[in-house]
Motif scaffolding. Structure first.
Motif, PDB file in Angstrom:
ATOM      1  N   SER A 366       0.829  -1.204   0.000  1.00 50.37           N
ATOM      2  CA  SER A 366       0.000   0.000   0.000  1.00 50.37           C
ATOM      3  C   SER A 366       0.865   1.256   0.000  1.00 50.37           C
ATOM      4  O   SER A 366       0.582   2.224  -0.724  1.00 50.37           O
ATOM      5  CB  SER A 366      -0.931  -0.008   1.217  1.00 50.37           C
ATOM      6  OG  SER A 366      -1.648   1.199   1.317  1.00 50.37           O
ATOM      7  N   TRP A 367       1.928   1.243   0.794  1.00 49.68           N
ATOM      8  CA  TRP A 367       2.828   2.404   0.851  1.00 49.68           C
ATOM      9  C   TRP A 367       3.458   2.657  -0.514  1.00 49.68           C
ATOM     10  O   TRP A 367       3.543   3.807  -0.961  1.00 49.68           O
ATOM     11  CB  TRP A 367       3.917   2.169   1.890  1.00 49.68           C
ATOM     12  CG  TRP A 367       4.792   3.372   2.106  1.00 49.68           C
ATOM     13  CD1 TRP A 367       4.609   4.360   3.010  1.00 49.68           C
ATOM     14  CD2 TRP A 367       5.982   3.717   1.370  1.00 49.68           C
ATOM     15  NE1 TRP A 367       5.609   5.308   2.899  1.00 49.68           N
ATOM     16  CE2 TRP A 367       6.460   4.934   1.907  1.00 49.68           C
ATOM     17  CE3 TRP A 367       6.674   3.117   0.329  1.00 49.68           C
ATOM     18  CZ2 TRP A 367       7.604   5.553   1.418  1.00 49.68           C
ATOM     19  CZ3 TRP A 367       7.814   3.753  -0.171  1.00 49.68           C
ATOM     20  CH2 TRP A 367       8.269   4.947   0.384  1.00 49.68           C
ATOM     21  N   PRO A 479      -4.181   3.142  -6.621  1.00 46.50           N
ATOM     22  CA  PRO A 479      -3.741   3.226  -5.217  1.00 46.50           C
ATOM     23  C   PRO A 479      -4.869   3.185  -4.190  1.00 46.50           C
ATOM     24  O   PRO A 479      -4.785   2.422  -3.217  1.00 46.50           O
ATOM     25  CB  PRO A 479      -2.983   4.553  -5.174  1.00 46.50           C
ATOM     26  CG  PRO A 479      -2.437   4.704  -6.538  1.00 46.50           C
ATOM     27  CD  PRO A 479      -3.517   4.180  -7.439  1.00 46.50           C
ATOM     28  N   TYR A 482      -6.631  -0.257  -4.364  1.00 40.11           N
ATOM     29  CA  TYR A 482      -5.738  -1.299  -3.841  1.00 40.11           C
ATOM     30  C   TYR A 482      -5.632  -1.217  -2.321  1.00 40.11           C
ATOM     31  O   TYR A 482      -5.769  -2.229  -1.619  1.00 40.11           O
ATOM     32  CB  TYR A 482      -4.363  -1.126  -4.483  1.00 40.11           C
ATOM     33  CG  TYR A 482      -3.388  -2.248  -4.221  1.00 40.11           C
ATOM     34  CD1 TYR A 482      -3.367  -3.375  -5.028  1.00 40.11           C
ATOM     35  CD2 TYR A 482      -2.468  -2.168  -3.175  1.00 40.11           C
ATOM     36  CE1 TYR A 482      -2.462  -4.403  -4.802  1.00 40.11           C
ATOM     37  CE2 TYR A 482      -1.567  -3.181  -2.946  1.00 40.11           C
ATOM     38  CZ  TYR A 482      -1.559  -4.299  -3.754  1.00 40.11           C
ATOM     39  OH  TYR A 482      -0.667  -5.320  -3.515  1.00 40.11           O
ATOM     40  N   SER A 483      -5.424  -0.010  -1.802  1.00 42.20           N
ATOM     41  CA  SER A 483      -5.253   0.150  -0.355  1.00 42.20           C
ATOM     42  C   SER A 483      -6.523  -0.191   0.408  1.00 42.20           C
ATOM     43  O   SER A 483      -6.464  -0.633   1.559  1.00 42.20           O
ATOM     44  CB  SER A 483      -4.824   1.586  -0.030  1.00 42.20           C
ATOM     45  OG  SER A 483      -3.579   1.879  -0.619  1.00 42.20           O
ATOM     46  N   ARG A 492      -8.608  -2.559   8.748  1.00 42.21           N
ATOM     47  CA  ARG A 492      -8.744  -1.845   7.474  1.00 42.21           C
ATOM     48  C   ARG A 492      -8.864  -0.342   7.678  1.00 42.21           C
ATOM     49  O   ARG A 492      -8.321   0.439   6.894  1.00 42.21           O
ATOM     50  CB  ARG A 492      -9.933  -2.386   6.687  1.00 42.21           C
ATOM     51  CG  ARG A 492     -10.059  -1.804   5.292  1.00 42.21           C
ATOM     52  CD  ARG A 492     -10.910  -2.669   4.394  1.00 42.21           C
ATOM     53  NE  ARG A 492     -10.251  -3.921   4.076  1.00 42.21           N
ATOM     54  CZ  ARG A 492     -10.798  -4.882   3.332  1.00 42.21           C
ATOM     55  NH1 ARG A 492     -12.014  -4.724   2.875  1.00 42.21           N
ATOM     56  NH2 ARG A 492     -10.136  -5.990   3.071  1.00 42.21           N
ATOM     57  N   MET A 496      -6.216   2.241   6.031  1.00 35.56           N
ATOM     58  CA  MET A 496      -6.565   3.301   5.099  1.00 35.56           C
ATOM     59  C   MET A 496      -6.107   4.665   5.605  1.00 35.56           C
ATOM     60  O   MET A 496      -5.718   5.532   4.811  1.00 35.56           O
ATOM     61  CB  MET A 496      -8.076   3.313   4.865  1.00 35.56           C
ATOM     62  CG  MET A 496      -8.529   2.400   3.735  1.00 35.56           C
ATOM     63  SD  MET A 496      -7.686   2.708   2.167  1.00 35.56           S
ATOM     64  CE  MET A 496      -8.317   4.327   1.734  1.00 35.56           C
ATOM     65  N   ALA A 499      -2.535   4.784   4.674  1.00 38.49           N
ATOM     66  CA  ALA A 499      -2.373   4.978   3.234  1.00 38.49           C
ATOM     67  C   ALA A 499      -2.677   6.423   2.843  1.00 38.49           C
ATOM     68  O   ALA A 499      -1.952   7.034   2.040  1.00 38.49           O
ATOM     69  CB  ALA A 499      -3.280   4.013   2.475  1.00 38.49           C
TER      70      ALA A 499
END
Length: 612
Positions: A366-367, A479, A482-483, A492, A496, A499
């Motif tokens: 995610s990063w 992005p 996906y995140s 989650r 998020m 992210a």
């Protein structure tokens, strides 16, 4: 290195079930995937009766029973006689005509799209205004001090997002709910845009734009969640995608507004009326959202979390066609929230996001994609394209027109991503588009060496436009999508937040450093810098970003539980595979990596291949 299909790995060699903590996550996600799974009919009906009595919903018991059956099994309406023909019609239409939804839901979609456009306009209008305000405020952008001040003012909202406002998202949503959070953030956007239009010093403009970040940050995290919580499952993913798509529309529209207001002359003793109107105009859509949200439904999930079940059912009835659909979603959200709260008890979720390998692999991936959304160089063009075009030889008006063209392409080529992201996959789209973006940035930068003005202008415009075409279907929508899916459900929300803070922090770094980078390295070196980052990111994606297309929660646990070392080696083996397949046009056998495990009488077998 061979590209032939590998034999399944021995159980426990690098599979998630050999890790006790990961196995607990797998079991947790399996429970959260459907908490009603395997509950006998009589037990389920008794549970619903207890639920209705405890929550004061006894008058809805018949609908709740039917709703619980459908929540457990989507085909239940064909298996039980308690469903009427009307119930069956609505439930079948939900599957066969997923875009046939209520007017209230589409009202909510329009609100979410307009809020996204507000986001894009907040980001874009500074692009045209910076052609004027530096001279009025005595900022010489050809000096080091002036270039840093220009970057500081342009990046002020993202400094606020990364350091303060993004971290206010959770408490604001907890205390106020989704609707009021959207109302307050859009109101802040409106007021701060007006505020920035009446400033007369660089530091005053910086302060007003810093406070604009309190409107941008929480809104960027709240609106997609609000849309997802109001939408039925069948179109939920598409609505999450719309956030990015309509943000791109807002950027393009903001660029067009810059061009329109360029020609406004000073009037009534107001100096710089044109750039002031540019900055103020971004607040108008925010005011429209403030008025629109008053008639929108509140998030049913938030209401249930606050124990307001009757209100939640009423809002669901506005969002769905039938009481059975509303009762199904009400009961399922209730059960899911109870399961989530049970799993969160006694856990330090922030620590577990980095200490458990499955979670850490998701955080790294995610990063990378969030960092890449900034360091691919897109927002350099979004925030500074007018200056870039002027420097290449365009007039001010031509530069603003060219910028509007960039914004239009950025939006138009985001539209196909709704389909391509689930057709070609997230990882494949990124691997294909990043080298294209690198080439486009090199074309843009190297065009500044052309001493022939028309050739230089053509090269810069072509490079920037092709860059927008390459970015929009790949690193644009991927992005956030996906995140939103890579983290286990129990962390989650934290994932998020991590992210979102990542993307806003690097947005700030990019926007504050570009003027000084341009001054030190010239356009050739500055664009070459981000072209190099595109290729670095291509390798990082190849080695560390895993494909998530079409995966269930349990399958995602399998994918992210493969050790990083194993996935790095797998990525390296894909290089010769790609050369053979796409350059030499050979047909090498794809390698299987992600292997799901199933218990059987004869042992565990690999049944879910993921091919290159």
């Amino acid at each position: 290195m061979s590209n032939t299909t590998q034999e399944p790995k021995p159980y426990g060699e690098h599979h998630p079930h050999s890790d006790t903590k990961t196995k607990a996550i797998v079991n947790a996600d399996a429970k959260l995937a459907n908490p009603l799974r395997d509950i006998p009919y009589e037990t389920l009906m008794n549970d619903v009766e207890v639920f209705a009595e405890e929550r004061g919903l006894s008058h809805l018991l018949p609908e709740l029973k039917k709703g619980a059956l459908v929540a457990q099994d989507t085909d239940a309406y064909n298996k039980h006689d308690i469903f009427t023909d009307e119930d069956r019609k609505f439930l079948e239409d939900e599957i066969n005509h997923k875009w046939r939804q209520t007017g209230t839901l589409y009202y909510t979609v329009i609100l979410s799209s307009l809020a996204a456009a507000v986001q894009g306009m907040d980001e874009a209008v500074i692009n045209g205004a910076q052609l004027f305000y530096p001279n009025q405020f005595g900022m010489d952008t050809s000096t080091s001090r002036g270039s840093w001040l220009l970057g500081l003012i342009n990046s002020a909202p993202y400094l606020c997002c990364a350091t303060l406002s993004c971290w206010l998202t959770h408490p604001l949503n907890q205390w106020l709910g989704r609707k009021k959070t959207i109302f307050i953030t859009c109101l802040i956007s409106f007021l701060t845009c007006i505020w920035s239009a009446v400033t007369n010093t660089w530091w005053h403009l910086f302060i007003s734009r810093f406070f604009l970040g309190f409107g941008i940050g929480p809104k960027s995290a709240t609106v997609p969640v609000y849309a997802a919580e109001c939408a039925p499952a069948a179109i939920r993913g598409a609505l999450v995608m719309m956030w990015q798509m309509w943000t791109a529309f807002g950027i393009g529209f903001g660029d067009l507004i810059d061009l329109v207001f360029y020609f406004i002359p000073d009037s009534g003793g107001i100096k710089g009326l044109n750039w002031r109107l540019m900055l103020a105009s971004a607040g108008i859509p925010g005011l429209i959202v403030c008025l629109q949200v008053l008639w929108a439904p509140e998030s049913p999930r938030w209401l249930i979390g606050k124990g307001r079940y009757e209100d939640a059912f009423n809002e669901l009835c506005r969002l769905r066609f039938s009481p059975v659909q509303a009762a199904r979603d009400l009961y399922y959200i209730h059960i899911l929230l109870e399961a989530e709260n049970e799993l969160k008890m006694g856990r330090n979720r922030v620590v577990e996001m980095f200490t458990i390998p499955r979670n850490r692999n998701a955080a790294i991936a995610s990063w990378i994609v969030m960092f890449g959304q900034q360091f691919c160089g897109l927002n350099v063009i979004s925030y500074y394209s007018s200056n870039i075009f002027v420097q290449s030889g365009f007039s001010d008006t031509s530069a603003l027109a060219a910028t509007a063209g960039f914004g239009a392409l950025n939006w138009l080529f985001a539209l196909p991503a709704v389909f391509t992201i689930d057709t070609f996959g997230r990882r494949n789209l990124l691997l294909f588009t990043f080298p294209c973006m690198a080439a486009c940035l090199l074309i843009t930068g190297f065009s500044f060496w052309d001493t022939f003005r028309e050739g230089r202008i053509a090269g810069v415009a072509i490079g920037i436009y092709l860059f927008a075409i390459s970015y929009s279907p790949g690193e644009g929508p991927v992005p956030f999508t996906y995140s939103a899916e890579v983290f286990p459900l129990y962390i989650r929300d934290i994932g998020m937040s991590f992210a979102t803070a990542t993307t806003w922090f690097w947005n700030f770094v990019l926007s504050i450093t570009w003027p000084s980078l341009l001054l030190a390295f010239k356009p050739q070196g500055a664009f070459g810098w981000y072209a190099a980052w595109c290729m670095i990111l291509w390798f990082l994606i190849l080695l560390f970003v895993r494909e998530t297309k079409g995966k269930t929660l349990e399958e995602l646990d399998q994918v992210f539980s493969v050790p990083a070392r194993v996935h790095v080696l797998y990525g390296l083996r894909q290089v010769p595979y790609g050369v053979k397949k796409f350059i030499l046009f050979q047909n090498p056998a794809p390698e299987e990596l992600y292997q799901a495990e199933e218990e059987s009488e004869e042992g565990r077998t690999a049944v879910m291949p993921e091919t290159t």
